[in-house]
Design a protein around this motif. Structure first.
Motif, PDB file in Angstrom:
ATOM      1  N   LYS A  27       0.817  -1.216   0.000  1.00 43.63           N
ATOM      2  CA  LYS A  27       0.000   0.000   0.000  1.00 43.63           C
ATOM      3  C   LYS A  27       0.844   1.257   0.000  1.00 43.63           C
ATOM      4  N   ARG A  28       0.483   2.149  -0.876  1.00 42.80           N
ATOM      5  CA  ARG A  28       1.213   3.417  -0.986  1.00 42.80           C
ATOM      6  C   ARG A  28       0.909   4.259   0.242  1.00 42.80           C
ATOM      7  N   PRO A  29       1.940   4.785   0.913  1.00 45.21           N
ATOM      8  CA  PRO A  29       1.676   5.641   2.073  1.00 45.21           C
ATOM      9  C   PRO A  29       0.863   6.871   1.663  1.00 45.21           C
ATOM     10  N   TYR A  42      -3.324  10.268  -8.034  1.00 46.51           N
ATOM     11  CA  TYR A  42      -3.783   9.243  -8.968  1.00 46.51           C
ATOM     12  C   TYR A  42      -3.931   7.948  -8.182  1.00 46.51           C
ATOM     13  N   TYR A  43      -4.806   7.072  -8.674  1.00 41.83           N
ATOM     14  CA  TYR A  43      -5.075   5.833  -7.954  1.00 41.83           C
ATOM     15  C   TYR A  43      -3.804   5.065  -7.716  1.00 41.83           C
ATOM     16  N   ALA A  44      -3.560   4.767  -6.457  1.00 41.19           N
ATOM     17  CA  ALA A  44      -2.321   4.104  -6.109  1.00 41.19           C
ATOM     18  C   ALA A  44      -2.544   2.618  -5.973  1.00 41.19           C
ATOM     19  N   GLY A  45      -1.996   1.846  -6.900  1.00 36.88           N
ATOM     20  CA  GLY A  45      -2.096   0.401  -6.770  1.00 36.88           C
ATOM     21  C   GLY A  45      -1.146  -0.085  -5.698  1.00 36.88           C
ATOM     22  N   PHE A  46       0.041   0.520  -5.654  1.00 35.90           N
ATOM     23  CA  PHE A  46       1.050   0.111  -4.678  1.00 35.90           C
ATOM     24  C   PHE A  46       2.118   1.190  -4.586  1.00 35.90           C
ATOM     25  N   SER A  47       2.996   1.016  -3.600  1.00 43.61           N
ATOM     26  CA  SER A  47       4.021   2.045  -3.378  1.00 43.61           C
ATOM     27  C   SER A  47       5.239   1.812  -4.265  1.00 43.61           C
ATOM     28  N   ASP A  70       3.952  -3.224 -17.038  1.00 44.34           N
ATOM     29  CA  ASP A  70       2.752  -3.018 -16.234  1.00 44.34           C
ATOM     30  C   ASP A  70       1.612  -2.678 -17.203  1.00 44.34           C
ATOM     31  N   PRO A  71       0.670  -3.607 -17.394  1.00 44.69           N
ATOM     32  CA  PRO A  71      -0.411  -3.357 -18.364  1.00 44.69           C
ATOM     33  C   PRO A  71      -1.516  -2.444 -17.836  1.00 44.69           C
ATOM     34  N   TRP A  72      -1.492  -2.129 -16.523  1.00 45.19           N
ATOM     35  CA  TRP A  72      -2.431  -1.148 -15.942  1.00 45.19           C
ATOM     36  C   TRP A  72      -1.558  -0.175 -15.152  1.00 45.19           C
ATOM     37  N   ASN A  73      -0.768   0.590 -15.861  1.00 44.39           N
ATOM     38  CA  ASN A  73       0.383   1.301 -15.271  1.00 44.39           C
ATOM     39  C   ASN A  73       0.009   2.507 -14.418  1.00 44.39           C
ATOM     40  N   GLY A  74      -1.193   3.047 -14.589  1.00 46.33           N
ATOM     41  CA  GLY A  74      -1.621   4.204 -13.792  1.00 46.33           C
ATOM     42  C   GLY A  74      -0.588   5.309 -13.829  1.00 46.33           C
ATOM     43  N   SER A  75      -0.228   5.820 -12.651  1.00 51.71           N
ATOM     44  CA  SER A  75       0.728   6.927 -12.593  1.00 51.71           C
ATOM     45  C   SER A  75       2.162   6.451 -12.747  1.00 51.71           C
ATOM     46  N   GLY A  76       2.339   5.183 -13.093  1.00 55.78           N
ATOM     47  CA  GLY A  76       3.668   4.732 -13.510  1.00 55.78           C
ATOM     48  C   GLY A  76       4.625   4.352 -12.403  1.00 55.78           C
ATOM     49  N   THR A  77       4.074   3.759 -11.340  1.00 57.82           N
ATOM     50  CA  THR A  77       4.955   3.363 -10.237  1.00 57.82           C
ATOM     51  C   THR A  77       5.882   2.230 -10.674  1.00 57.82           C
ATOM     52  N   THR A  78       5.346   1.276 -11.432  1.00 57.51           N
ATOM     53  CA  THR A  78       6.186   0.157 -11.892  1.00 57.51           C
ATOM     54  C   THR A  78       7.266   0.651 -12.847  1.00 57.51           C
ATOM     55  N   LEU A  92       1.524   0.411 -19.893  1.00 63.25           N
ATOM     56  CA  LEU A  92       0.345   0.695 -20.710  1.00 63.25           C
ATOM     57  C   LEU A  92      -0.771   1.221 -19.816  1.00 63.25           C
ATOM     58  N   ASP A  93      -1.492   2.186 -20.301  1.00 62.84           N
ATOM     59  CA  ASP A  93      -2.728   2.599 -19.637  1.00 62.84           C
ATOM     60  C   ASP A  93      -3.626   3.222 -20.699  1.00 62.84           C
ATOM     61  N   LEU A  94      -4.917   2.938 -20.590  1.00 60.72           N
ATOM     62  CA  LEU A  94      -5.849   3.473 -21.577  1.00 60.72           C
ATOM     63  C   LEU A  94      -6.191   4.932 -21.285  1.00 60.72           C
ATOM     64  N   VAL A  97      -4.506  10.585 -19.219  1.00 60.64           N
ATOM     65  CA  VAL A  97      -4.134  11.429 -18.065  1.00 60.64           C
ATOM     66  C   VAL A  97      -3.075  10.701 -17.235  1.00 60.64           C
ATOM     67  N   ALA A  98      -3.313   9.403 -17.013  1.00 58.83           N
ATOM     68  CA  ALA A  98      -2.354   8.603 -16.243  1.00 58.83           C
ATOM     69  C   ALA A  98      -0.989   8.645 -16.919  1.00 58.83           C
ATOM     70  N   ASN A  99      -0.994   8.580 -18.235  1.00 57.07           N
ATOM     71  CA  ASN A  99       0.278   8.487 -18.949  1.00 57.07           C
ATOM     72  C   ASN A  99       1.074   9.791 -18.912  1.00 57.07           C
ATOM     73  N   ALA A 280     -16.088   3.855 -21.909  1.00 53.14           N
ATOM     74  CA  ALA A 280     -16.595   2.489 -22.083  1.00 53.14           C
ATOM     75  C   ALA A 280     -15.466   1.465 -22.104  1.00 53.14           C
ATOM     76  N   GLY A 281     -14.277   1.893 -22.532  1.00 50.81           N
ATOM     77  CA  GLY A 281     -13.172   0.935 -22.679  1.00 50.81           C
ATOM     78  C   GLY A 281     -12.435   0.660 -21.383  1.00 50.81           C
ATOM     79  N   LEU A 282     -12.629   1.512 -20.385  1.00 51.17           N
ATOM     80  CA  LEU A 282     -11.889   1.328 -19.138  1.00 51.17           C
ATOM     81  C   LEU A 282     -12.495   0.189 -18.326  1.00 51.17           C
ATOM     82  N   MET A 283     -11.618  -0.654 -17.838  1.00 50.85           N
ATOM     83  CA  MET A 283     -12.070  -1.808 -17.050  1.00 50.85           C
ATOM     84  C   MET A 283     -12.745  -1.328 -15.763  1.00 50.85           C
ATOM     85  N   GLY A 284     -13.897  -1.892 -15.470  1.00 49.57           N
ATOM     86  CA  GLY A 284     -14.619  -1.482 -14.259  1.00 49.57           C
ATOM     87  C   GLY A 284     -15.580  -0.343 -14.515  1.00 49.57           C
TER      88      GLY A 284
HETATM   89  C1  LIG Z   1      -5.289   0.522  -9.947  1.00 47.45           C
HETATM   90  S1  LIG Z   1      -4.834   1.590 -11.265  1.00 47.45           S
HETATM   91  C2  LIG Z   1      -3.159   1.228 -11.348  1.00 47.45           C
HETATM   92  C3  LIG Z   1      -2.405   2.011 -10.355  1.00 47.45           C
HETATM   93  C4  LIG Z   1      -0.923   1.933 -10.561  1.00 47.45           C
HETATM   94  N1  LIG Z   1      -0.423   0.612 -10.178  1.00 47.45           N
HETATM   95  C5  LIG Z   1      -0.216   3.039  -9.786  1.00 47.45           C
HETATM   96  O1  LIG Z   1       0.552   2.757  -8.875  1.00 47.45           O
HETATM   97  O2  LIG Z   1      -0.492   4.205 -10.067  1.00 47.45           O
HETATM   98  C6  LIG Z   1      -5.519   0.807 -12.660  1.00 47.45           C
HETATM   99  C7  LIG Z   1      -5.279   1.517 -13.975  1.00 47.45           C
HETATM  100  O3  LIG Z   1      -5.848   0.722 -15.003  1.00 47.45           O
HETATM  101  C8  LIG Z   1      -6.206   1.608 -16.050  1.00 47.45           C
HETATM  102  N2  LIG Z   1      -7.101   0.913 -16.983  1.00 47.45           N
HETATM  103  C9  LIG Z   1      -8.423   0.665 -16.865  1.00 47.45           C
HETATM  104  N3  LIG Z   1      -8.867  -0.008 -17.925  1.00 47.45           N
HETATM  105  C10 LIG Z   1      -7.812  -0.202 -18.750  1.00 47.45           C
HETATM  106  C11 LIG Z   1      -7.641  -0.857 -20.001  1.00 47.45           C
HETATM  107  N4  LIG Z   1      -8.663  -1.431 -20.627  1.00 47.45           N
HETATM  108  N5  LIG Z   1      -6.403  -0.872 -20.536  1.00 47.45           N
HETATM  109  C12 LIG Z   1      -5.351  -0.277 -19.918  1.00 47.45           C
HETATM  110  N6  LIG Z   1      -5.457   0.354 -18.734  1.00 47.45           N
HETATM  111  C13 LIG Z   1      -6.671   0.395 -18.153  1.00 47.45           C
HETATM  112  C14 LIG Z   1      -6.840   2.782 -15.337  1.00 47.45           C
HETATM  113  O4  LIG Z   1      -6.816   3.938 -16.168  1.00 47.45           O
HETATM  114  C15 LIG Z   1      -5.938   2.902 -14.107  1.00 47.45           C
HETATM  115  O5  LIG Z   1      -4.938   3.847 -14.324  1.00 47.45           O
END
Ligand SMILES: C[S@@+](CC[C@H](N)C(=O)[O-])C[C@H]1O[C@@H](n2cnc3c(N)ncnc32)[C@H](O)[C@@H]1O
Length: 419
Positions: A27-29, A42-47, A70-78, A92-94, A97-99, A280-284
């Motif tokens: 968990k990210r502090p 930005y959403y923190a998956g991990f620290s 990292d296929p869901w790279n978010g703010s690019g911690t990995t 990768l991130d769809l 803004v995250a990129n 529509a393309g974003l997971m969740g």
């Molecule tokens: C939990 S966050 C990852 C957080 C990241 N580990 C960090 O530390 O910032 C999940 C990410 O998945 C991205 N995402 C959602 N659907 C996606 C898709 N279909 N393809 C690629 N990225 C996607 C979201 O935009 C979000 O940035």
């Protein structure tokens, strides 16, 4: 409440019987300053420390031209952690803004170009501007003139200026953030829009430029990482080319990343109210797409969850919520299909996922991932480490409190290929 504060959940407690003593929590502090994580929420998956620790374990194999993904790279911690170890990495991130944020964190700013105040007469097009959902026209004109300056400068300075504009816009539109920190409202009429005099706006933007510049100056970059706007269900990556994945997919918590970042997307020219493709393309996502592809059978944990939701007596459980959950699971498994395709036979996959609740139904995301990964030939390297999360995002949302929720676990799961 700022998005990051709401999402960075304390998890220093450990669920009994599972995790080994001394395990490092992912968990990210609350405020992680490593690699500028605090410059934009930005959403923190991990620290950063956790990601670096995982990658350091593979350093020897990776230094020989290996690739981290990292296929869901978010703010690019990995990608940042990989870079700090001198490793090749792709994020990768769809969500574009995250990129922008991921690039800001990873770029070399030893030669930042001086950013000058744009001329008042610079011509910008304001037709159907998505920023009109929050700002009055003269203010949008000035923001766009700064945006044009960013495009003209290009390179790392462009990202620095873009994140400065993200910060300025976010601060100016705070009142559009509701009690649910991920749901950003829009002005219903012109009188609700924000109007800021150009001089004042310039001073605010310059303050943010100064703040970020003071933070990026000392970054050193032994390797450039590749941050790409792409879909994890269709990765632009060659088969059998990745050695280690460290990632955290979106969880089944109905966070709509496109709505949460609608203001920043508007700055990038994307109007999520008219162009629904990104949302529509974003997971969740909370939008249900017309089903155009077959959904393959899920494993036991996922099938059981679907059956519990279908049988639930609350409104729309057997309709909308069942479809939304099935869509989420289809996206997750498509991502796992792609992960399996791009990984080498010797690859390792580190996954961080958090369980959640649908009403009173436990959503065992870790078990679902273990099942689905096993169906694709991945084997558990060791027992998953589970960390207690005391406050879930749903607990912030009053409407979601009707059903009593237990604590949920965040799990670190490590797989290797079974071949
Ligand atoms: C939990 S966050 C990852 C957080 C990241 N580990 C960090 O530390 O910032 C999940 C990410 O998945 C991205 N995402 C959602 N659907 C996606 C898709 N279909 N393809 C690629 N990225 C996607 C979201 O935009 C979000 O940035």
């Amino acid at each position: 409440m700022p998005v990051q504060e709401a999402l960075v959940l304390p998890s220093d407690n450990v669920l009994p019987g599972v995790r080994k003593a001394g395990a490092l929590s992912p968990k990210r502090p609350a405020v992680e300053t490593a690699g500028l994580a605090d410059v934009f929420p930005y959403y923190a998956g991990f620290s950063f420390e956790w990601a670096r620790h995982q990658l350091a374990r593979h350093e020897t194999e990776l230094l020989n031209n290996g690739t981290v993904l990292d296929p869901w790279n978010g703010s690019g911690t990995t990608t940042l952690a990989a870079q700090s170890l001198g490793l090749n990495a792709i994020g990768l991130d769809l969500n574009p803004v995250a990129n922008v944020i991921a690039r800001l964190r990873a770029q070399d700013y030893s030669q930042v170009e001086k950013i000058k105040r744009p001329q008042a007469g610079v011509d910008v097009c304001l037709d159907d501007d998505p920023l009109a959902a929050w700002f009055a026209k003269p203010t949008i004109r000035r923001i766009r003139q700064w945006g044009k300056a960013a495009e003209d400068i290009g390179g790392p300075t462009r990202d620095l200026l873009t994140v400065s504009l993200f910060r300025a816009i976010r601060a100016a539109t705070k009142r559009f953030e509701g009690s649910n920190p991920t749901w950003v409202k829009r002005a219903k009429e012109l009188s609700e829009t924000v109007s800021i005099a150009s001089d004042e706006l310039d001073a605010i933007i310059e303050w943010h430029i100064g703040f970020i510049s003071s933070r990026v100056g000392s970054q050193s970059c032994p390797r450039q990482v590749s941050v790409v706007t792409a879909d994890s269900r269709k990765m632009p990556i060659a088969s059998d080319s990745v050695d280690v994945i460290v990632t955290s997919p979106p969880y089944l918590t109905r966070i709509d990343y496109a709505v949460a970042y609608s203001r920043e997307l508007a700055l990038l020219g994307i109007d999520i109210s008219t162009d629904r493709s990104l949302r529509a393309g974003l997971m969740g996502t909370t939008l249900i797409r017309p089903q155009t592809e077959d959904i393959f059978p899920f494993g036991e944990a996922a099938s059981q969850l679907l059956s519990l939701i279908q049988k639930h007596d609350s409104k729309a459980s057997a309709g909308y919520y069942l479809r939304q959950t099935r869509q989420y699971l289809a996206d997750l498994t498509s991502g796992l299909d792609e992960i399996t395709r791009v990984c080498r036979n010797t690859a390792t996959l580190h996954l961080v996922v958090q369980d959640s609740f649908y009403k009173d139904v436990h959503v065992p995301l870790a078990d679902i991932c273990i099942d689905e990964a096993a169906m694709r030939g991945w084997v558990l390297k060791n027992e998953p480490e589970r960390f207690l999360v005391r406050r879930t995002l749903t607990s912030l949302n009053k409407a979601a409190q009707t059903y009593k929720k237990g604590d949920v676990a965040e799990s670190v799961i490590t797989f290797s290929r079974g071949k």
